[in-house]
Design a protein around this motif. Structure first.
Motif, PDB file in Angstrom:
ATOM      1  N   SER A  25       0.927  -1.339   0.061  1.00  0.00           N
ATOM      2  CA  SER A  25      -0.036   0.010   0.006  1.00  0.00           C
ATOM      3  C   SER A  25       0.858   1.197   0.051  1.00  0.00           C
ATOM      4  N   LYS A  75      -6.192   3.785  10.299  1.00  0.00           N
ATOM      5  CA  LYS A  75      -6.052   4.559   8.840  1.00  0.00           C
ATOM      6  C   LYS A  75      -5.849   6.118   8.940  1.00  0.00           C
ATOM      7  N   LEU A  92     -10.306   8.881   0.990  1.00  0.00           N
ATOM      8  CA  LEU A  92      -9.523   7.635   1.075  1.00  0.00           C
ATOM      9  C   LEU A  92      -9.714   6.807   2.258  1.00  0.00           C
ATOM     10  N   THR A  96     -11.703   3.307   1.857  1.00  0.00           N
ATOM     11  CA  THR A  96     -10.675   1.783   2.083  1.00  0.00           C
ATOM     12  C   THR A  96     -11.323   1.222   3.355  1.00  0.00           C
ATOM     13  N   HIS A  97     -11.772   1.819   4.381  1.00  0.00           N
ATOM     14  CA  HIS A  97     -12.373   1.430   5.566  1.00  0.00           C
ATOM     15  C   HIS A  97     -13.740   0.718   5.515  1.00  0.00           C
ATOM     16  N   THR A  99     -14.892  -0.506   2.551  1.00  0.00           N
ATOM     17  CA  THR A  99     -14.741  -2.005   1.653  1.00  0.00           C
ATOM     18  C   THR A  99     -13.924  -2.993   2.670  1.00  0.00           C
ATOM     19  N   THR A 100     -13.124  -2.534   3.389  1.00  0.00           N
ATOM     20  CA  THR A 100     -12.516  -3.616   4.345  1.00  0.00           C
ATOM     21  C   THR A 100     -13.446  -3.968   5.295  1.00  0.00           C
ATOM     22  N   ASN A 140      -6.939  -7.711   0.385  1.00  0.00           N
ATOM     23  CA  ASN A 140      -6.503  -6.571   0.277  1.00  0.00           C
ATOM     24  C   ASN A 140      -5.116  -6.346  -0.379  1.00  0.00           C
ATOM     25  N   ALA A 144      -4.358  -4.373  -3.669  1.00  0.00           N
ATOM     26  CA  ALA A 144      -3.407  -3.228  -3.820  1.00  0.00           C
ATOM     27  C   ALA A 144      -2.547  -3.495  -4.803  1.00  0.00           C
ATOM     28  N   LEU A 157      -9.857   7.823  -6.742  1.00  0.00           N
ATOM     29  CA  LEU A 157      -9.067   8.214  -5.564  1.00  0.00           C
ATOM     30  C   LEU A 157      -8.072   9.062  -5.710  1.00  0.00           C
TER      31      LEU A 157
END
Length: 399
Positions: A25, A75, A92, A96-97, A99-100, A140, A144, A157
């Motif tokens: 990442s 994050k 961002l 990202t949080h 989707t995770t 992930n 990435a 993004l």
């Protein structure tokens, strides 16, 4: 209730995957122009908050909502930089949080259905905690690695996330994060409904579907906006280049000292007239006394003498005549549609006015080479004939 505390070699799996994700990442963030310390310690340091949290959750059964809140702040620690655009960072962090968290909850729900146990009981086992978080980290890492190749996602993004089109999407991201956080409470609740995992998986997948649709729509909107901005930028650059080209062309067409046409412009124009078969007289002029003035009074005085001569001489020419400086004290005049005899008469009249009517006067010698419509002479031959005629005029004159 199964034992929920674990210490063993299986913890190396989330540890290694967390370190690997931090390194991968780091490269992706550099591509997206986020400031990163490009050192080994910098890359490892970015991985430590998530590594510590994931390892701790694998050891101890931290309540899932608390775990997600702590993951959000890891994050924030990594991406929220001083001096950077706040909306860009939050964009961002949220996406990202989200989707995770969605992926993790889907895995918990699927495995809960597979082993026929509730999600709360499933998370009591260290094996399933390690397994689910490891699966999330593996996916992930793969994302990435592939992310730079996905134009749609990268296009979104990279945005500064400050335009009017992005703000509604930011609100949607906040809503989805809160929605999933509330759903995670159900994972810890004692609800006697066997289809609860299926409900959570279905609602999460549906939300992810709408998220992807929103991302694509946002990308298309931003792409149009980017193309408009790029068009304006390229238009301005083209206008500037045209202006620069015009300035350079003007400089190449004009003599820097006298302001009349340059030698190159004269040559190009003469060749054009030859191609078009336009009759004209080619007059070669040599200014007298310039060397004497330079030797006696200096080159500055000689420059002034040249400038004054061109001004006076040009005042006796027609608008269609082309007057150019081709050397230090050498000039050429193209007299369009003017036969040789007429050209000689005009040059004699101009010389008389410049030498007799002006005090002090300007003396010069000239030679004329007439170019007819059907001439077979090249420009070099025409130039040579005019030069020879000028030389004969200089030899026969007394000045």
């Amino acid at each position: 209730m199964p034992f929920s505390f674990y210490m063993g070699w299986w913890l190396l799996i989330p540890v290694c995957l967390s370190l690997l994700y931090g390194i991968i990442s780091h490269h992706v963030l550099q591509i997206m122009e986020y400031p990163q310390k490009d050192t080994i310690l910098g890359r490892l340091g970015n991985s430590l908050p998530a590594l510590f949290l994931f390892t701790l959750w694998s050891i101890i059964n931290i309540p899932l909502p608390v775990f997600y809140i702590l993951a959000f702040f890891t994050k924030v620690i990594r991406l929220y930089r001083r001096g950077e655009s706040r909306s860009r960072e939050l964009f961002l962090i949220n996406i990202t949080h989200l989707t995770t968290m969605a992926l993790h909850m889907v895995l918990i729900g699927v495995f809960s259905l597979a082993v026929q146990t509730s999600m709360k009981e499933l998370l009591q086992y260290p094996f399933w905690r390690i397994f689910t978080i490891s699966m999330v980290l593996i996916i992930n890492n793969l994302v990435a690695l592939l992310l730079p190749r996905w134009e749609t996602i990268m296009g979104v993004l990279r945005t500064q996330a400050e335009s009017a089109e992005v703000r509604p999407f930011m609100m949607f991201l906040w809503f989805c994060n809160i929605f999933l956080l509330l759903d995670s409470i159900l994972c810890m609740a004692d609800v006697g409904w066997d289809l609860l995992p299926l409900f959570l998986v279905g609602s999460t997948v549906l939300m992810e579907f709408y998220l992807i649709r929103f991302l694509r729509h946002l990308y298309l909107v931003l792409k149009v906006y980017y193309l408009e901005e790029e068009h304006l930028r390229l238009t301005k650059e083209l206008e500037q280049q045209n202006q620069d080209a015009a300035v350079l062309r003007s400089k190449s067409e004009q003599d820097s000292m006298t302001g009349i046409y340059s030698r190159q412009y004269l040559i190009d124009k003469a060749r054009e007239l030859l191609e078009r078969k336009v009759p004209f007289s080619f007059v070669f002029i040599d200014l007298d006394h310039l060397k004497r003035i330079n030797d006696r009074e200096g080159h500055h005085a000689g420059d002034i003498y040249l400038i004054q001569f061109t001004e006076e001489f040009a005042s006796h020419l027609r608008d269609t005549d082309i007057f150019a400086r081709v050397g230090g004290d050498e000039f050429v005049v193209l007299l369009l549609h003017c036969v040789g005899e007429k050209a000689i008469e005009r040059m004699d009249l101009i010389r008389s006015r410049l030498t007799v009517d002006l005090k002090p006067g300007f003396s010069f010698s000239y030679g004329v080479s007439y170019v007819a419509e059907d001439t077979a002479d090249s420009l070099e031959q025409i130039f040579h004939k005019a030069d020879q005629a000028m030389y004969r005029d200089k030899q026969t004159r007394k000045y």
